[in-house]
Design a protein around this motif. Sequence first.
Motif, PDB file in Angstrom:
ATOM      1  N   ARG A 296       0.837  -1.201   0.000  1.00 31.64           N
ATOM      2  CA  ARG A 296       0.000   0.000   0.000  1.00 31.64           C
ATOM      3  C   ARG A 296       0.874   1.254   0.000  1.00 31.64           C
ATOM      4  NH1 ARG A 296      -5.393   0.903   1.628  1.00 31.64           N
ATOM      5  NH2 ARG A 296      -5.818   3.123   1.956  1.00 31.64           N
ATOM      6  N   GLU A 297       1.903   1.251   0.835  1.00 32.09           N
ATOM      7  CA  GLU A 297       2.807   2.394   0.885  1.00 32.09           C
ATOM      8  C   GLU A 297       3.553   2.562  -0.436  1.00 32.09           C
ATOM      9  OE1 GLU A 297       2.443   0.046   3.075  1.00 32.09           O
ATOM     10  OE2 GLU A 297       1.919   1.003   4.978  1.00 32.09           O
TER      11      GLU A 297
ATOM     12  N   ALA B 258       1.221   4.269  -2.833  1.00 29.80           N
ATOM     13  CA  ALA B 258       1.111   5.684  -2.487  1.00 29.80           C
ATOM     14  C   ALA B 258       2.359   6.450  -2.900  1.00 29.80           C
ATOM     15  CB  ALA B 258       0.866   5.834  -0.982  1.00 29.80           C
TER      16      ALA B 258
ATOM     17  N   GLY C 246      -3.473   2.287  -2.190  1.00 27.29           N
ATOM     18  CA  GLY C 246      -2.510   3.315  -1.834  1.00 27.29           C
ATOM     19  C   GLY C 246      -2.378   4.367  -2.920  1.00 27.29           C
TER      20      GLY C 246
END
Length: 333
Positions: free
Chosen positions: A162-163, A166, A198
């Motif tokens: 997810r990071e 992002a 993300g």
Amino acid sequence: MRVTIADVARIAGVSKTTVSRVLNTRDEVDHSTRAHVREVIDRLGYVPSSGAVGLARGTSRTVGMLVPSLTWPWMGEVLQGVVDTVEAAGFGLLLFTCNRGTDSVERFTSQVSAGAFDGLLAVEPEDTLAMLAALHRKGLPVVLIDDRGRHPEFPHVTAANREGGAAAAGHLLAVGRRRPLVLAGPLRFGCVRDRLDGFEDAYAAGGCPLDPALVIESDFTEADGRETVRRLLSEGRTFDAVFAHNDLAAVGALAALRTAGLRVPDDVAVIGFDDIPMAGLMYPPLTTVQQPMREMGETAARMLLALLAGEELSDPSVVLPTSVVIRQSTAGV
């Protein structure tokens, strides 16, 4: 409760040494006794420990590793991390692939029954998570590498997907890209949904919600990345960036853009995910979200060795950070 060699011996009506000899395919046991003991082992679901096998041949000091295929572009990095760690600890590695489908899985399970290794590392082949969980519940130490967002009941190591998604969005927004095409992987994988969430959340926070028509599920291949971009361009779709959920799909996107006469990154910026060795060799070199694949292999191997030593893991679910590697396929280099 874990089934033990004593349970097998008691139900089969033989000694523990006889059971161990059957597990090690020693010829001191006659055929009928061997068949009977095997039937009891299968019925009880017994998974022999290295100690049980050691009654006949000493501890194996071998780690098993199950992977879908050796052709995955990042598999070599994972394997190198595993090998460096287990060999430094004086263990050997027994590698299994699932290239032949059910035949490969059956061969693998026969080696589990034979006690060929003390613990298992796995990059989950398709539809084997239930089997791995069952082995764990029966007492075999198992550590999963790249859990694909499934969060199994046994120890596992994964990357911060997810990071990473992002961070990819943050980089594209920073270089002025407001209308990205997303070549998502198969949405049945949790890691793919994490990457997409993300990325989508970061774009929404930047005031540029994604166009649902430009979020396309793909199959992680170069061919599909190339064909998807070609098809969208032929339909007149416009986008100023491509976020591919793996580097192979990004390579396909680069090829399609080049064929269409579009300049990368001037017309369309491209970013991938993984940082496989070929990423830096592309024209232009590919910006990508790096997964620490070798570190994932090393970490999983250390976790398994700790379990084999009887230690309790301080954290059975390890998430390693991802990072954006900026190259010439995006602006701002």
